[in-house]
Each structure stands twice: as structure tokens, then as C-alpha cells.
Scaffold this active site. Structure first.
Site, PDB file in Angstrom:
ATOM      1  N   ASN A   3      43.073  38.962  41.359  1.00  0.00           N
ATOM      2  CA  ASN A   3      43.789  40.117  40.810  1.00  0.00           C
ATOM      3  C   ASN A   3      43.244  41.386  41.469  1.00  0.00           C
ATOM      4  O   ASN A   3      42.103  41.770  41.227  1.00  0.00           O
ATOM      5  CB  ASN A   3      43.583  40.145  39.285  1.00  0.00           C
ATOM      6  CG  ASN A   3      44.312  41.293  38.608  1.00  0.00           C
ATOM      7  OD1 ASN A   3      44.748  42.231  39.264  1.00  0.00           O
ATOM      8  ND2 ASN A   3      44.417  41.215  37.296  1.00  0.00           N
ATOM      9  N   CYS A  34      46.720  48.007  36.494  1.00  0.00           N
ATOM     10  CA  CYS A  34      47.455  46.974  37.241  1.00  0.00           C
ATOM     11  C   CYS A  34      48.935  47.312  37.411  1.00  0.00           C
ATOM     12  O   CYS A  34      49.591  46.775  38.299  1.00  0.00           O
ATOM     13  CB  CYS A  34      47.301  45.617  36.571  1.00  0.00           C
ATOM     14  SG  CYS A  34      45.596  45.062  36.522  1.00  0.00           S
ATOM     15  N   HIS A  88      52.979  41.342  39.772  1.00  0.00           N
ATOM     16  CA  HIS A  88      51.540  41.624  39.809  1.00  0.00           C
ATOM     17  C   HIS A  88      50.818  40.288  39.697  1.00  0.00           C
ATOM     18  O   HIS A  88      51.180  39.429  38.889  1.00  0.00           O
ATOM     19  CB  HIS A  88      51.168  42.536  38.640  1.00  0.00           C
ATOM     20  CG  HIS A  88      49.691  42.600  38.409  1.00  0.00           C
ATOM     21  ND1 HIS A  88      48.791  42.877  39.415  1.00  0.00           N
ATOM     22  CD2 HIS A  88      48.949  42.380  37.287  1.00  0.00           C
ATOM     23  CE1 HIS A  88      47.568  42.852  38.916  1.00  0.00           C
ATOM     24  NE2 HIS A  88      47.631  42.549  37.643  1.00  0.00           N
TER      25      HIS A  88
HETATM   26  N1  ACO Z   1      33.875  29.743  33.803  1.00  0.00           N
HETATM   27  C1  ACO Z   1      33.658  28.790  32.893  1.00  0.00           C
HETATM   28  N2  ACO Z   1      33.904  28.942  31.579  1.00  0.00           N
HETATM   29  C2  ACO Z   1      34.420  30.111  31.196  1.00  0.00           C
HETATM   30  C3  ACO Z   1      34.666  31.163  32.093  1.00  0.00           C
HETATM   31  C4  ACO Z   1      34.369  30.940  33.448  1.00  0.00           C
HETATM   32  N3  ACO Z   1      34.579  31.880  34.396  1.00  0.00           N
HETATM   33  N4  ACO Z   1      35.163  32.197  31.402  1.00  0.00           N
HETATM   34  C5  ACO Z   1      35.237  31.831  30.107  1.00  0.00           C
HETATM   35  N5  ACO Z   1      34.769  30.563  29.987  1.00  0.00           N
HETATM   36  C6  ACO Z   1      34.663  29.765  28.789  1.00  0.00           C
HETATM   37  C7  ACO Z   1      34.593  30.623  27.540  1.00  0.00           C
HETATM   38  O1  ACO Z   1      33.260  31.015  27.295  1.00  0.00           O
HETATM   39  C8  ACO Z   1      35.090  29.655  26.486  1.00  0.00           C
HETATM   40  O2  ACO Z   1      34.034  28.782  26.159  1.00  0.00           O
HETATM   41  P1  ACO Z   1      33.803  28.305  24.639  1.00  0.00           P
HETATM   42  O3  ACO Z   1      35.082  27.593  24.262  1.00  0.00           O
HETATM   43  O4  ACO Z   1      32.609  27.445  24.741  1.00  0.00           O
HETATM   44  O5  ACO Z   1      33.613  29.569  23.871  1.00  0.00           O
HETATM   45  C9  ACO Z   1      36.154  28.842  27.235  1.00  0.00           C
HETATM   46  O6  ACO Z   1      35.868  29.015  28.635  1.00  0.00           O
HETATM   47  C10 ACO Z   1      37.564  29.286  26.960  1.00  0.00           C
HETATM   48  O7  ACO Z   1      37.599  30.721  27.058  1.00  0.00           O
HETATM   49  P2  ACO Z   1      38.933  31.510  26.861  1.00  0.00           P
HETATM   50  O8  ACO Z   1      38.649  32.964  26.994  1.00  0.00           O
HETATM   51  O9  ACO Z   1      39.581  31.020  25.618  1.00  0.00           O
HETATM   52  O10 ACO Z   1      39.770  31.009  28.124  1.00  0.00           O
HETATM   53  P3  ACO Z   1      41.289  31.164  28.414  1.00  0.00           P
HETATM   54  O11 ACO Z   1      41.932  29.849  28.523  1.00  0.00           O
HETATM   55  O12 ACO Z   1      41.942  32.195  27.550  1.00  0.00           O
HETATM   56  O13 ACO Z   1      41.250  31.744  29.900  1.00  0.00           O
HETATM   57  C11 ACO Z   1      41.504  33.844  31.015  1.00  0.00           C
HETATM   58  C12 ACO Z   1      40.627  32.985  30.131  1.00  0.00           C
HETATM   59  C13 ACO Z   1      41.625  33.164  32.372  1.00  0.00           C
HETATM   60  C14 ACO Z   1      40.855  35.202  31.173  1.00  0.00           C
HETATM   61  C15 ACO Z   1      42.911  33.979  30.381  1.00  0.00           C
HETATM   62  O14 ACO Z   1      42.814  34.362  29.040  1.00  0.00           O
HETATM   63  C16 ACO Z   1      43.761  34.971  31.126  1.00  0.00           C
HETATM   64  O15 ACO Z   1      44.116  34.765  32.253  1.00  0.00           O
HETATM   65  N6  ACO Z   1      44.137  36.058  30.479  1.00  0.00           N
HETATM   66  C17 ACO Z   1      44.939  37.070  31.113  1.00  0.00           C
HETATM   67  C18 ACO Z   1      44.021  38.148  31.497  1.00  0.00           C
HETATM   68  C19 ACO Z   1      44.361  38.783  32.788  1.00  0.00           C
HETATM   69  O16 ACO Z   1      45.032  38.250  33.627  1.00  0.00           O
HETATM   70  N7  ACO Z   1      43.859  39.987  32.930  1.00  0.00           N
HETATM   71  C20 ACO Z   1      44.008  40.699  34.120  1.00  0.00           C
HETATM   72  C21 ACO Z   1      44.232  42.121  33.847  1.00  0.00           C
HETATM   73  S1  ACO Z   1      45.708  42.400  32.951  1.00  0.00           S
HETATM   74  C22 ACO Z   1      46.842  41.891  33.922  1.00  0.00           C
HETATM   75  O17 ACO Z   1      46.692  42.036  35.075  1.00  0.00           O
HETATM   76  C23 ACO Z   1      48.042  41.264  33.357  1.00  0.00           C
END
Ligand code: ACO
Length: 323
Positions: free
Chosen positions: A280, A113, A250
Site C-alpha cells: 500500500n 490514501c 487504491h
Molecule cells: N503477522 C502475523 N500475525 C499477525 C500480523 C502479522 N503481520 N498482524 C497481525 N497478526 C495477528 C494478530 O495479532 C492476530 O493474532 P491473535 O488472533 O493471536 O490476536 C491475528 O493475526 C489476526 O489479526 P487481525 O487483525 O484480526 O487480522 P485480519 O485478518 O483483520 O488482517 C489486516 C489484518 C491485514 C490489517 C486486515 O484487517 C486489513 O487488511 N484491513 C484493511 C486495512 C488496510 O488495508 N489499511 C490500509 C489503509 S486504509 C486503506 O488503504 C483502505
């Protein structure tokens, strides 16, 4: 006199096929409400069967060259930032070079990224040391090809696309009043690779593999690292957060964008946002956002523009440009 690299043209390309959150909810256990609340993403573009990263890159490059008013003969360097090349080798950049009929040299940069910031910094160095006069810097990705479409935690986050800029050497005074790129900073930390990686590759599994990510950990590091690297390019140029006219980040997650802007007291209307429509797109996201803000007239000559990114590796970086 000092040579500076000035961005003289921008272009972008998105595949025609739009996939909404509701479309994804038919494939995996997710909902539009969850995706919008956690990420701000409403839709993404997905490449058609047979449409490759070099196809997307070529289209974006043509538009950037047209906008810059340059021809293939003017370009002497092409760098493509991508983590999803057409082939393991040769570089996707050489395919683009061939289709554009460009002489000179072409290669890929792999920083996921952060790839566009790495590629821009690299091209800037070639221009400043006189090895190139006019460069095409492209971010292009088909992340849809490395997603595990059964994994709702990752497949909802990404999309395909390409953006390109034409960079040209201009003479400046060597002061911070010059136009062009005024500062670049790059970082990486290989100890964090397991937090965001692809579980395949030619030398390890002889497969392409799928993207794996510890979302919360990536989020935490992204907010800290991005704030740090923005501070660095501001310090390099003696500028303050209030001098920033446009932040072109980004586009990973709306919450990361909001949090970064809040840290610097940058108002939301100075942050260029496309994550809602593109998701993304990895290395393509900054040039896609930049092209949008340049073509709709938001970014004007003289503006201070900060580009920043963080990605797998981890890698992160920022560039500060006087437009
Ligand atoms: N739909 C519904 N539920 C979901 C989904 C989905 N697509 N994905 C995960 N869940 C559920 C999980 O299973 C979990 O359920 P549980 O509590 O029953 O176990 C719950 O939602 C919470 O999951 P988390 O992983 O804790 O969710 P979080 O609030 O952290 O959000 C996310 C996840 C959106 C990926 C967040 O952590 C994030 O944006 N992280 C940054 C990652 C990123 O942007 N990466 C891109 C590449 S790196 C970069 O570009 C910077």
C-alpha cells in the site's frame, strides 16, 4: 462546448530497495504465508536514506511529462497528494515545481490514501473553470518514515513510491461520449479518524508520529464505502458496471480488491493489481497502477476507467474517465 480534463501522460517511480516479506520476518514476528494470505502483498519498495517524497514525485513527474510530450513551460498547475511531505511546510509540490522549473502555482492535498482522487478532482475543477490548461497531478509517499517498525499489524502493509499524470483541457460536447474525466465523487467522515491515524503532528505532539490502525474496522468500511462511491460515478454517467473496461483501485489489500470487483460482477482480469509488488503506497498507489496498465498497453483510448480509493479520515472517492 464543454472543457474536459484528459489524462495525456502517466509516469511512475519506485525506490530501488525491495523488501520482501521474508526480510520483514527477520525484524518482526510475521511470515510470508500470513502476509500473502491476509493481504496479497509479497514485497514493497522502501526509499533510501535521504531519499524524500519530493525526490520520488520529481522522478514520476518527469516520466509523465515525457510520456505526454509536454515541457515545463506547458505546465501551469502542480498538485501533490501526500501524507508524508518532506517538511511540514512549504508544500512538497513547490519543491517539485522548483526542480522542474515550472511557473504557475503548486500545492499539496492531504487525504491520505484517497489523496490522488482528491488531487485529480481538484485539478479537474481548475482546468474546467479555465484557471489551468495543463496540470501535473502526483501521488507520492514515503510511508516507511511513519511506520512503527515494531508493530507487525501495520508495518507489513505499506511501501514507498510515486505516480503522476499530466491532465490537459480538451473541448468536448458535454456528453458522456466525451473523452477525459466524466465524473468525480468525494466523501469524508471525520468521526472515524481514530480507526486510522498518525499519533503525532506539529500542533499536537511536535513529533512526526506513527501510523495506527484498527485493521478489521477499516476493512469493513472500505468495502462498503468503495462500493457506494463507484455506484455514484456510474449513476452520474448513466453507465453500468459492465461498461467498465478497467478498475484501477487504491491498492491496500487484495481481499478488498476482490470483494469490490465481486460486488459489481467485474472479472478479476479487468482489475489492475500492483499490491502484490508495491504493497500500500497510499496516495501513490492509483497513479502507479494506472501508469503500469497504460504503459503495458492494457488501457486503450476509448476505454472506461474507474479509479477509486479510501483512506484515513475517513476519506473516499472515485473518478470515472473515458480514456
Ligand atoms: N503477522 C502475523 N500475525 C499477525 C500480523 C502479522 N503481520 N498482524 C497481525 N497478526 C495477528 C494478530 O495479532 C492476530 O493474532 P491473535 O488472533 O493471536 O490476536 C491475528 O493475526 C489476526 O489479526 P487481525 O487483525 O484480526 O487480522 P485480519 O485478518 O483483520 O488482517 C489486516 C489484518 C491485514 C490489517 C486486515 O484487517 C486489513 O487488511 N484491513 C484493511 C486495512 C488496510 O488495508 N489499511 C490500509 C489503509 S486504509 C486503506 O488503504 C483502505
Amino acid at each position: 462546448m464543454t472543457t474536459r480534463s484528459r489524462i495525456i501522460g502517466c509516469g511512475s517511480y519506485l525506490p530501488a530497495n525491495v523488501v520482501t516479506n521474508d526480510d520483514l520476518a527477520k525484524r518482526v514476528d510475521t511470515s510470508d504465508e500470513w502476509i500473502v494470505a491476509r493481504t496479497g502483498i509479497r514485497q514493497r519498495h522502501i526509499a533510501a536514506e535521504g531519499e524524500t517524497t519530493s525526490d520520488l514525485a520529481f522522478e514520476a513527474a518527469k516520466k509523465a511529462m515525457e510520456h505526454a510530450g509536454v515541457t515545463s513551460e506547458d505546465i501551469d498547475l502542480i498538485i501533490v497528494a501526500t501524507a508524508t511531505p518532506d517538511n511540514t511546510f512549504p508544500a512538497t509540490a513547490t519543491k517539485v515545481q522548483n526542480r522542474l522549473g515550472v511557473k504557475g502555482f503548486a500545492f499539496d492535498v492531504q487525504a491520505v490514501c484517497s489523496g490522488f482522487i482528491y488531487a485529480l478532482t481538484t485539478a479537474d475543477m481548475y482546468i474546467r473553470n479555465g484557471q489551468a490548461k495543463t496540470a501535473l497531478v502526483i501521488g507520492a509517499e514515503t510511508f516507511s518514515r511513519i511506520l512503527d517498525w515494531e508493530d507487525r499489524r501495520t508495518c507489513v502493509l505499506f511501501g514507498d513510491g510515486a505516480g503522476a499524470v499530466v491532465l490537459q483541457g480538451v473541448e468536448g460536447n458535454g456528453t458522456m461520449e466525451d473523452v477525459g474525466i466524466l465524473a468525480n465523487r468525494l466523501h469524508s467522515d471525520g468521526s472515524k479518524y481514530e480507526l486510522l491515524y498518525v499519533d503525532g503532528g506539529p500542533s499536537s505532539t511536535q513529533t512526526v508520529g506513527h501510523l495506527r490502525m484498527e485493521g478489521q474496522e477499516v476493512f469493513r468500511h472500505a468495502v462498503t464505502n468503495l462500493a457506494g462511491v463507484i455506484r455514484e460515478v456510474l449513476a452520474d454517467t448513466g453507465l453500468e458496471p459492465t461498461d467498465i473496461d478497467w478498475l484501477v483501485p487504491h491498492q491496500a489489500n487484495q481481499r478488498i480488491l476482490d470483494s469490490t470487483a465481486r460486488k459489481f460482477g467485474i472479472s478479476k482480469d479487468k482489475v489492475v493489481v500492483t499490491v502484490d509488488r508495491h504493497a500500500n503506497t497510499s496516495a501513490a498507489s492509483i497513479p502507479l497502477a494506472l501508469a503500469e496498465a497504460v504503459h503495458d498497453g492494457r488501457v486503450q483510448r476509448g476505454d472506461i476507467v474507474v479509479l477509486e480509493a479510501m483512506g484515513g479520515g475517513f476519506t473516499w472517492g472515485a473518478s470515472l474517465v473515458r480514456w
